[in-house]
Each structure stands twice: as C-alpha cells, then as structure tokens.
Write an enzyme that holds these catalytic residues in place. Structure first.
Site, PDB file in Angstrom:
ATOM      1  N   LYS A  51     -48.569  76.610  14.249  1.00 40.40           N
ATOM      2  CA  LYS A  51     -47.029  77.686  12.865  1.00 40.40           C
ATOM      3  C   LYS A  51     -46.369  78.644  13.549  1.00 40.40           C
ATOM      4  O   LYS A  51     -45.884  79.452  13.376  1.00 40.40           O
ATOM      5  CB  LYS A  51     -48.303  78.489  11.804  1.00 40.40           C
ATOM      6  N   HIS A 107     -52.124  72.723  20.971  1.00 41.66           N
ATOM      7  CA  HIS A 107     -52.259  73.963  20.861  1.00 41.66           C
ATOM      8  C   HIS A 107     -53.251  74.967  21.921  1.00 41.66           C
ATOM      9  O   HIS A 107     -53.950  75.808  21.285  1.00 41.66           O
ATOM     10  CB  HIS A 107     -53.040  74.059  19.605  1.00 41.66           C
ATOM     11  N   SER A 137     -48.029  81.509   7.418  1.00 38.92           N
ATOM     12  CA  SER A 137     -47.922  80.428   7.360  1.00 38.92           C
ATOM     13  C   SER A 137     -49.298  79.498   7.433  1.00 38.92           C
ATOM     14  O   SER A 137     -49.369  78.282   7.003  1.00 38.92           O
ATOM     15  CB  SER A 137     -47.270  79.922   8.510  1.00 38.92           C
TER      16      SER A 137
HETATM   17  S1  PPS Z   1     -48.184  73.184  13.269  1.00 37.46           S
HETATM   18  O1  PPS Z   1     -48.802  73.294  11.985  1.00 37.46           O
HETATM   19  O2  PPS Z   1     -49.364  74.311  13.983  1.00 37.46           O
HETATM   20  O3  PPS Z   1     -47.661  72.001  13.856  1.00 37.46           O
HETATM   21  O4  PPS Z   1     -47.169  74.173  12.930  1.00 37.46           O
HETATM   22  P1  PPS Z   1     -45.694  74.128  12.950  1.00 37.46           P
HETATM   23  O5  PPS Z   1     -44.471  73.538  13.264  1.00 37.46           O
HETATM   24  O6  PPS Z   1     -45.780  75.379  13.940  1.00 37.46           O
HETATM   25  O7  PPS Z   1     -44.964  75.776  12.076  1.00 37.46           O
HETATM   26  C1  PPS Z   1     -44.564  75.511  11.299  1.00 37.46           C
HETATM   27  C2  PPS Z   1     -43.987  76.314  10.555  1.00 37.46           C
HETATM   28  O8  PPS Z   1     -42.388  75.855  11.460  1.00 37.46           O
HETATM   29  C3  PPS Z   1     -41.443  76.170  10.671  1.00 37.46           C
HETATM   30  N1  PPS Z   1     -40.618  75.344  10.809  1.00 37.46           N
HETATM   31  C4  PPS Z   1     -38.713  74.955  10.622  1.00 37.46           C
HETATM   32  N2  PPS Z   1     -38.760  77.267  10.806  1.00 37.46           N
HETATM   33  C5  PPS Z   1     -37.068  76.757  10.944  1.00 37.46           C
HETATM   34  N3  PPS Z   1     -36.391  75.346  11.436  1.00 37.46           N
HETATM   35  C6  PPS Z   1     -37.297  74.199  11.493  1.00 37.46           C
HETATM   36  N4  PPS Z   1     -36.611  73.203  11.618  1.00 37.46           N
HETATM   37  C7  PPS Z   1     -38.170  74.262  11.170  1.00 37.46           C
HETATM   38  N5  PPS Z   1     -39.296  73.420  11.104  1.00 37.46           N
HETATM   39  C8  PPS Z   1     -40.947  73.740  11.452  1.00 37.46           C
HETATM   40  C9  PPS Z   1     -42.068  75.749   9.148  1.00 37.46           C
HETATM   41  O9  PPS Z   1     -41.351  75.751   7.894  1.00 37.46           O
HETATM   42  C10 PPS Z   1     -43.482  76.496   8.751  1.00 37.46           C
HETATM   43  O10 PPS Z   1     -43.021  78.043   8.685  1.00 37.46           O
HETATM   44  P2  PPS Z   1     -42.908  78.399   7.382  1.00 37.46           P
HETATM   45  O11 PPS Z   1     -43.210  80.165   7.848  1.00 37.46           O
HETATM   46  O12 PPS Z   1     -44.710  77.888   6.922  1.00 37.46           O
HETATM   47  O13 PPS Z   1     -42.586  77.798   6.562  1.00 37.46           O
END
Ligand code: PPS
Length: 295
Positions: A51, A107, A137
């Site tokens: 996340k 990860h 998240s």
């Molecule tokens: S995972 O399951 O570990 O692969 O998740 P991960 O991709 O690391 O994290 C997901 C969060 O990243 C946000 N996200 C983004 N934020 C801003 N801009 C872009 N383009 C973007 N892409 C992914 C996603 O919304 C999750 O955060 P939260 O706070 O839940 O919205």
C-alpha cells in the site's frame, strides 16, 4: 531453516524470520530458494511495503519501458510486465527466458531478496509512504481482498499493524531494513508523497536512475497516464480483471483515494499520538522524513 510460527490463531499468515507470508501462496522453501535466484546486471527490482505505491510505480515503469504504450502493448497485464518474484509459486513465470532488462516487483524485506542483488549493478527502486496512510489503505484493502483477513474494526486492525501481524510484517522493520542496508544495493528511494506533489520530477528521477532518456513528449505521456484519475479509468490498473474470489469490487476499489492524509478521517487522536510515540522510538535517529498531510 528458522522457526515458522502462525501469526495469530486461524491466521492465513505465517511468520518467518520476522516477515509474514501467506501460507498457501509463499511456501518457506520457495522463499529460501530466492537467495540463489540468478540476477542479471540489467535487472530492475521495484520494492515496497504493501500500500505504498506499488501499482503506481509498476505502472510508471511499464510506461517508461514501453514509451507510453506507443508500441501497442497497453493490454499486457502489469503483473506480466513486472512479475512478483515471491509469487512465482502462483504464476510460475519462467524468468530465465524473459528478455532483458527484466523488471520485477516485490514486497520482500532486504533479508529475503536474491543475494546477487548485492552486486550493486542490478537496480532497486524502493517506494515508501507515510505509515499512517499505509494503515488506512491496508485496512480497506483487507476488507476487499478475499485472501487477507478482515478485521472487525479499525482499532483491531491498528493493533494488528503495530504488532506487525499483517502480510509483510512490521512496516518499521521493512523500511529500516532497506534503508539501513542501502549501501549494499544500487538503490533509489522514492516517496509516495513526492509523487503526489510533483510526479514529473519523480518520473525524471526514476528515468535518470534507470539510464532511460525520455524526450519531453514521452515524459508528458508517462506523467499524464500515471495520474490517479487516468489510472482509475484503466481496468487493468484498477485490478478489475481479477476474479471476484480475489477482490470484491462491491466492497471497495483498488484505486481508492490516492491522497495524503486520509488517515485523519479514521484514526483517533489517541491512536495517532500512540503511533507517533512508537514511530519516534523506532525511527528517531534515522534521517527519513515523511509528509503526513497536505498542509
Ligand atoms: S498493493 O496492494 O500493495 O500493491 O497496493 P499499492 O499499489 O502499494 O498501494 C495502493 C495505494 O496506492 C494508491 N494509488 C495511487 N495514488 C495516487 N496516484 C496514483 N496514480 C495511484 N495509483 C495507486 C491507491 O489508491 C492506494 O491508496 P489508497 O490510499 O488506498 O487510495
């Protein structure tokens, strides 16, 4: 082999050398075998605690290496372009036959990655995010991901996170493990919050690190296609292709809010202060600073 212990009673996780793995998907023998995974000098590993901006950075790397998908490869799944090294058991990718440069996502904490990465030639991009937003998240993700345990309420999840009883274990151990061993790797650290505040600069930084010279037009395309709103429209980025038994889209969306400071809408003042004390204890002397809100 070190002791393997269940994380909690009835948990689908097991703890091994401080890290929590999914029982079914990541057997310890496979995780151990990764130590000897043969690294090529032009491999690129993108590493995160969950996340923290994984799919976002995967998407950016896909765009950089495909020049904004102008080569017509937009339908290829991100997990095929940049497969998970620790989920080999699930995907059975033949990494040896992949063309170079090979991109990987992980990860894993620094102690589990292939020893060959310490040749300081292959590249590592480590993405981190302020842990209060990671908690928020991950709490939502637990509810929609069938393979993760759902907590009865936020307080329960908060305690579980602090104990490191979640997939990937303790956030503190993960971040500190990578940061304190940075001299062992050819590594670039980037922060989710910096991507939010100035995506173009971070993309340029990534390109410089990777030795990819993108012209201004290509850079514009990468930045535009990597914004939250653009990615939210993309079914592949939003994991809409995943079967319902993996992600329940009625419960939530992978591309949820994508902001800084959403933890404030859920964490109580007492929880936030308790977290600050623990953060101070564990991270006090480390020169790492996070942006906790948009102010
Ligand atoms: S995972 O399951 O570990 O692969 O998740 P991960 O991709 O690391 O994290 C997901 C969060 O990243 C946000 N996200 C983004 N934020 C801003 N801009 C872009 N383009 C973007 N892409 C992914 C996603 O919304 C999750 O955060 P939260 O706070 O839940 O919205």
């Amino acid at each position: 082999m070190d002791t393997i212990t269940p994380v909690l009673r009835d948990s689908n996780l097991y703890r091994y050398q401080g890290f929590c793995f999914f029982k079914e998907l990541m057997p310890p023998e496979y995780i151990d075998s990764l130590q000897n995974f043969k690294i090529k000098e032009d491999d690129v590993f993108m590493i995160t605690y969950p996340k923290s901006g994984t799919i976002w950075t995967q998407h950016i790397l896909s765009l950089i290496y495909s020049e904004g998908y102008r080569n017509g490869t937009e339908q290829i799944e991100t997990s095929e372009r940049i497969p998970w090294i620790e989920f080999q058991f699930l995907h059975k990718n033949d990494h040896n036959s992949r063309p170079s440069p090979r991109l990987f996502a992980s990860h894993l904490s620094s102690r589990f990655v292939p020893q060959g990465l310490k040749n300081r030639k292959a590249k590592v991009i480590y993405v981190m995010r302020n842990p209060k937003d990671v908690i928020k998240s991950l709490y939502h993700f637990e509810a929609m991901a069938a393979f993760a345990e759902t907590s009865p309420d936020f307080d329960h999840f908060f305690m579980k996170f602090l104990e490191g009883d979640v997939f990937a274990g303790s956030w503190f151990d993960h971040v500190l493990g990578w940061y304190k061993h940075k001299e062992d790797f050819n590594i670039l650290f980037i922060k989710y919050e910096d991507m939010i505040m100035d995506l173009r600069s971070v993309v340029k930084q990534i390109c410089t690190f990777l030795g990819k010279a993108l012209d201004d037009e290509s850079l514009d395309i990468v930045v535009k296609k990597a914004t939250f709103n653009e990615m939210k429209k993309e079914p592949l980025a939003n994991k809409e292709n995943m079967p319902e038994e993996f992600f329940d889209s009625k419960v939530g969306q992978f591309m949820r809010k994508g902001t800084i400071g959403d933890w404030k809408n859920t964490m109580t003042v007492a929880q936030s202060e308790a977290f600050d004390r623990i953060y101070q204890e564990k991270m006090g002397d480390v020169d790492l600073h996070f942006t906790w809100d948009m102010n």
